[in-house]
Design a protein around this motif. Structure first.
Motif, PDB file in Angstrom:
ATOM      1  N   GLU A 292       0.595  -1.232   0.051  1.00 11.22           N
ATOM      2  CA  GLU A 292      -0.024   0.006  -0.025  1.00 11.22           C
ATOM      3  C   GLU A 292       0.852   1.245  -0.153  1.00 11.22           C
ATOM      4  N   GLN A 293       0.596   2.205  -0.672  1.00  5.56           N
ATOM      5  CA  GLN A 293       1.187   3.459  -1.025  1.00  5.56           C
ATOM      6  C   GLN A 293       2.705   3.110  -1.304  1.00  5.56           C
ATOM      7  N   VAL A 294       2.900   2.751  -2.825  1.00  4.56           N
ATOM      8  CA  VAL A 294       4.177   2.740  -3.236  1.00  4.56           C
ATOM      9  C   VAL A 294       4.809   4.066  -2.874  1.00  4.56           C
ATOM     10  N   PRO A 295       6.035   3.622  -2.356  1.00  4.79           N
ATOM     11  CA  PRO A 295       6.813   4.832  -1.975  1.00  4.79           C
ATOM     12  C   PRO A 295       7.233   5.594  -3.353  1.00  4.79           C
ATOM     13  N   GLU A 296       7.362   7.129  -2.914  1.00  2.00           N
ATOM     14  CA  GLU A 296       7.473   8.015  -4.107  1.00  2.00           C
ATOM     15  C   GLU A 296       8.621   7.654  -4.794  1.00  2.00           C
ATOM     16  N   ILE A 353       8.175  30.527   6.876  1.00  4.15           N
ATOM     17  CA  ILE A 353       8.495  29.245   6.738  1.00  4.15           C
ATOM     18  C   ILE A 353       7.294  28.440   5.748  1.00  4.15           C
ATOM     19  N   SER A 354       6.148  28.903   6.096  1.00  6.19           N
ATOM     20  CA  SER A 354       5.035  28.584   5.378  1.00  6.19           C
ATOM     21  C   SER A 354       5.127  28.996   3.733  1.00  6.19           C
ATOM     22  N   LEU A 355       5.323  30.031   3.464  1.00 12.58           N
ATOM     23  CA  LEU A 355       5.460  30.822   2.364  1.00 12.58           C
ATOM     24  C   LEU A 355       6.711  30.057   1.380  1.00 12.58           C
ATOM     25  N   SER A 356       7.607  29.499   2.208  1.00  9.78           N
ATOM     26  CA  SER A 356       8.999  29.022   1.438  1.00  9.78           C
ATOM     27  C   SER A 356       8.547  27.486   0.977  1.00  9.78           C
ATOM     28  N   TYR A 357       7.485  26.885   1.484  1.00 10.13           N
ATOM     29  CA  TYR A 357       7.350  25.555   0.950  1.00 10.13           C
ATOM     30  C   TYR A 357       6.862  25.550  -0.121  1.00 10.13           C
ATOM     31  N   ASN A 358       7.566  24.710  -1.156  1.00 11.59           N
ATOM     32  CA  ASN A 358       7.268  24.400  -2.550  1.00 11.59           C
ATOM     33  C   ASN A 358       6.613  23.178  -2.736  1.00 11.59           C
ATOM     34  N   SER A 359       5.360  23.243  -2.817  1.00  8.65           N
ATOM     35  CA  SER A 359       4.640  22.302  -2.847  1.00  8.65           C
ATOM     36  C   SER A 359       4.583  21.375  -4.012  1.00  8.65           C
ATOM     37  N   ALA A 360       4.743  22.304  -5.240  1.00  6.25           N
ATOM     38  CA  ALA A 360       4.708  21.675  -6.470  1.00  6.25           C
ATOM     39  C   ALA A 360       5.980  20.586  -6.576  1.00  6.25           C
ATOM     40  N   GLU A 361       6.784  20.987  -6.073  1.00  6.09           N
ATOM     41  CA  GLU A 361       8.226  20.326  -6.179  1.00  6.09           C
ATOM     42  C   GLU A 361       8.096  19.048  -5.420  1.00  6.09           C
ATOM     43  N   ASP A 362       7.352  19.270  -4.224  1.00  3.02           N
ATOM     44  CA  ASP A 362       7.217  18.006  -3.222  1.00  3.02           C
ATOM     45  C   ASP A 362       6.266  16.949  -4.086  1.00  3.02           C
ATOM     46  N   ILE A 363       5.238  17.474  -4.455  1.00  5.19           N
ATOM     47  CA  ILE A 363       4.192  16.542  -5.352  1.00  5.19           C
ATOM     48  C   ILE A 363       5.012  15.925  -6.650  1.00  5.19           C
ATOM     49  N   ALA A 364       5.471  16.703  -7.439  1.00  3.09           N
ATOM     50  CA  ALA A 364       6.141  16.162  -8.526  1.00  3.09           C
ATOM     51  C   ALA A 364       7.441  15.225  -8.394  1.00  3.09           C
ATOM     52  N   ALA A 371      -0.455  12.886  -5.253  1.00  5.23           N
ATOM     53  CA  ALA A 371      -0.701  13.749  -4.155  1.00  5.23           C
ATOM     54  C   ALA A 371      -1.393  14.912  -4.544  1.00  5.23           C
ATOM     55  N   MET A 372      -2.116  15.655  -3.675  1.00  3.92           N
ATOM     56  CA  MET A 372      -2.652  16.941  -4.436  1.00  3.92           C
ATOM     57  C   MET A 372      -2.108  18.063  -2.880  1.00  3.92           C
ATOM     58  N   LYS A 373      -2.145  19.171  -3.487  1.00  8.74           N
ATOM     59  CA  LYS A 373      -1.598  20.340  -2.278  1.00  8.74           C
ATOM     60  C   LYS A 373      -2.804  20.364  -1.214  1.00  8.74           C
ATOM     61  N   ALA A 374      -2.425  20.469   0.012  1.00 13.62           N
ATOM     62  CA  ALA A 374      -3.180  20.534   1.051  1.00 13.62           C
ATOM     63  C   ALA A 374      -3.652  21.942   1.004  1.00 13.62           C
ATOM     64  N   GLU A 375      -4.976  22.384   0.988  1.00 11.52           N
ATOM     65  CA  GLU A 375      -5.426  23.694   1.198  1.00 11.52           C
ATOM     66  C   GLU A 375      -5.639  24.107   2.824  1.00 11.52           C
ATOM     67  N   SER A 376      -6.153  22.822   3.360  1.00 12.55           N
ATOM     68  CA  SER A 376      -6.519  23.152   4.816  1.00 12.55           C
ATOM     69  C   SER A 376      -6.246  21.650   5.466  1.00 12.55           C
ATOM     70  N   LEU A 550       0.838  20.238   4.129  1.00 15.29           N
ATOM     71  CA  LEU A 550       1.451  20.188   2.969  1.00 15.29           C
ATOM     72  C   LEU A 550       0.810  19.146   1.698  1.00 15.29           C
ATOM     73  N   THR A 551       0.318  17.995   1.931  1.00 15.51           N
ATOM     74  CA  THR A 551      -0.258  17.415   0.911  1.00 15.51           C
ATOM     75  C   THR A 551      -1.252  16.287   1.459  1.00 15.51           C
ATOM     76  N   HIS A 552      -2.038  15.864   0.411  1.00 17.94           N
ATOM     77  CA  HIS A 552      -2.985  14.785   0.781  1.00 17.94           C
ATOM     78  C   HIS A 552      -2.785  13.640  -0.331  1.00 17.94           C
ATOM     79  N   VAL A 553      -2.635  12.571   0.024  1.00 19.34           N
ATOM     80  CA  VAL A 553      -1.828  11.665  -0.947  1.00 19.34           C
ATOM     81  C   VAL A 553      -2.711  10.695  -1.501  1.00 19.34           C
ATOM     82  N   LEU A 554      -2.591  10.322  -2.888  1.00 17.14           N
ATOM     83  CA  LEU A 554      -3.217   9.473  -3.565  1.00 17.14           C
ATOM     84  C   LEU A 554      -2.335   8.196  -3.777  1.00 17.14           C
ATOM     85  N   SER A 555      -2.965   7.242  -2.998  1.00 13.07           N
ATOM     86  CA  SER A 555      -1.967   6.140  -2.879  1.00 13.07           C
ATOM     87  C   SER A 555      -2.193   5.117  -3.921  1.00 13.07           C
TER      88      SER A 555
END
Length: 593
Positions: A292-296, A353-364, A371-376, A550-555
């Motif tokens: 379950e949840q193949v490692p990225e 610190i929050s503004l510095s986080y690059n969600s697109a790079e994390d997901i890609a 995964a999808m970006k966590a808005e909340s 950060l993110t919500h994972v699509l496993s």
């Protein structure tokens, strides 16, 4: 290292009494856990590995129907759902006669039946100050008369909110209705334990787990390997109710399991596999029955153009995509002298610190697009999720730099890193898991934070140790994740509720405006009024930044062809009690490996 083995003779004799005799080769399920387990005490264990084991060893009153979608509760040790009276304040459960604990010397060779009083005792343990249970919120302040338990705790203290009316009848009375109360009754923390066992192993109950679940512990080497044996005392029988959302595959699973005694295998062999590569290679070599949840970082080994690679599909493996009720987030300790506090300069630091986080790079790069970006804090699929909500704190390193300059962090040391407003050096300390994945996340965070002039060092340890230190307030920052205990937004927003500090609220965020809205939302069912409160709570989270969502994972999940009855559940951690294996097919597929 501790080795745990129950009395073999007692287990064998009970097996002859209560389980069908299998003349064929034993059915063994081969599993792994991605992190080390902690002590196996339902009142204490809260990490994913430990919870996965607890739900197989212990029994709450209720559990989820394995196949029902949307999710649905059913009786477990209770004969069914409770009788609800007094406007949702009084719940009466009937305990199923004949439910027995696994054999243990603490019972002095008796077959120990579960009673309503056992649940009274087990629920009181969540109040025991010596245990520091992270699940105290389930009952704290909610049971009628529980102030007596909190003022001067004693197991002898009786309260009107928690009563065994007779051997098999349990009555629970709440001060106010709680929309999630029945969900709580399906959590591992609400499982039943025996007082004799707790008192036989004082302070060590987590190393001697004795429950009523479908499995019991056979052999155990901490942080390495654990073997679960089919519990001969288990009286669990499978029942389900299918609906319009169920597939033909679901119907086939229902037909195979309906009315069958659980579990369907003789044993589960579980290894601790912390490294991504070891898990993946082990699965491909047939050492594990599902992944379950193949490692990225391993996605390219098994997935090509969004599909399972042809050579793996030819071996009969199947790929499933599953939206997990899970949120990854990086929390910051609001009581830490560097990042904590509610003054403008501290808020500015956390916002940067929050503004510095690059969600697109994390997901890609780290999550390979799964995964999808966590808005909340809320993932899709839980009650209260708003698909239209967007975070007002985007990825914006230029704004982060400007903010730090404005609020006193403009001075730099000789290496170019920012100093604190008082001129002292500024070093962020982020705790990190000592794994390949942990190191990859460290490098992303280092890159993001260095880009806005912030120095960060990483303190590596095993996750259970980090969690222990977090509860004591000794961790400054940590990237963690939360998987829903039950499918309601309350389960996520309670992670930032002030009174939960030191328990699930690792950030120790304690804002009166947030607390008041959380308490109001608890009294409401899902709907526009509660949705408005959730919106305001999101805004407060983004204003004070105790978290970086950060993110919500699509496993991406893969199973072996010999595994039967597999279906991932949105809330439960494992499916082990329902799974079956075709021993002959496995032998053919793995021959020569």
């Amino acid at each position: 290292m501790l080795k745990f083995r129950p009395l073999a003779a007692a287990a064998v004799s009970l097996a002859l009494l209560y389980s069908p005799i299998r003349a064929e080769e034993p059915k063994v399920l081969h599993m792994f856990l991605s992190t080390s387990e902690a002590g196996l005490d339902p009142a204490v264990g809260s990490d994913l590995a430990t919870l996965s084991l607890l739900e197989n060893l212990f029994d709450p009153l209720l559990r989820y129907d394995y196949l029902a979608r949307p999710v649905k509760l059913q009786g477990n040790t209770a004969t069914g759902l409770p009788t609800v009276e007094d406007g949702g304040r009084t719940y009466t459960f009937k305990i199923r006669p004949g439910t027995r604990f696994a054999p243990d010397p603490a019972f002095k060779d008796r077959q120990r039946e579960v009673t309503a009083q056992d649940y009274v005792y087990s629920f009181k343990r969540l109040y025991d100050p010596s245990l520091r249970s992270p699940f105290g919120y389930i009952f704290d302040g909610k049971l009628v008369g529980d102030a007596a338990l909190k003022k001067d705790f004693s197991y002898a203290t009786e309260i009107p909110g928690l009563q065994a009316l007779d051997r098999y009848t349990l009555r629970i009375r709440l001060n106010e209705p709680d929309n999630n109360f029945l969900f709580y009754m399906a959590m591992p923390a609400a499982s039943v334990v025996a007082r004799e066992v707790m008192e036989a192993y004082p302070g060590q109950a987590g190393n001697h787990p004795v429950g009523t679940g479908p499995f019991m512990v056979g052999d155990w080497k901490h942080s390495d390997r654990i073997v679960l044996l089919a519990n001969p005392a288990s009286s669990a029988v499978f029942h389900t109710s299918l609906g319009a959302q169920n597939t033909a595959e679901d119907k086939a699973v229902a037909a195979a399991l309906e009315g069958q005694h659980l579990p369907r295998v003789d044993r589960v062999e579980v290894k601790i596999a912390e490294e991504f590569q070891g898990r993946m290679l082990g699965f491909l070599n047939g050492e594990y029955d599902y992944l379950e949840q193949v490692p990225e970082s391993m996605t390219d080994m098994v997935i090509q153009n969004g599909k399972l690679k042809p050579e793996l599909a030819a071996r009969g493996m199947q790929l499933y995509r599953f939206p997990i009720l899970q949120t990854y987030y990086m929390w910051m300790n609001m009581q830490d002298p560097v990042v904590g506090g509610y003054t403008k300069d501290k808020i500015a630091l956390r916002r940067a610190i929050s503004l510095s986080y690059n969600s697109a790079e994390d997901i890609a790069l780290l999550k390979k697009g799964f995964a999808m970006k966590a808005e909340s804090p809320l993932p899709a699929g839980v009650l209260g999720y708003d698909p239209n909500y967007r975070s007002p704190v985007p990825y914006d390193p230029a704004l982060a730099n400007a903010l730090l300059d404005r609020y006193g962090y403009g001075k730099r040391d000789p290496d170019g890193f920012r100093r604190q407003p008082n001129g002292e050096p500024l070093t962020l300390v982020m705790s990190s898991e000592a794994t390949v994945g942990g190191r990859l996340r460290d490098e992303l965070w280092r890159k993001c934070l260095n880009a806005v002039g912030l120095r960060v060092v990483f303190k590596s340890d095993k996750k259970p140790e980090i969690i222990k230190a977090s509860r004591l307030g000794k961790v400054q920052m940590f990237e963690s994740n939360w998987i829903a205990d039950f499918p309601d937004g309350d389960n996520f927003y309670q992670l930032l509720y002030g009174p939960n500090a030191g328990r699930a609220n690792y950030s120790r965020f304690n804002l009166p405006a947030y607390n008041a809205r959380y308490e109001q939302a608890q009294d409401l069912q899902d709907g526009p009024q509660r949705q408005k409160l959730y919106f305001e709570m999101n805004q407060l989270i983004h204003a004070y930044n105790p978290w970086v969502p950060l993110t919500h994972v699509l496993s991406a999940d893969i199973r072996q062809p010999w595994l039967k009855n597999y279906k991932r559940h949105p809330v439960e951690f494992t499916q082990w009690r329902y799974l079956d294996v075709d021993v002959a097919q496995r032998a053919r597929a793995t021959q020569g490996k």
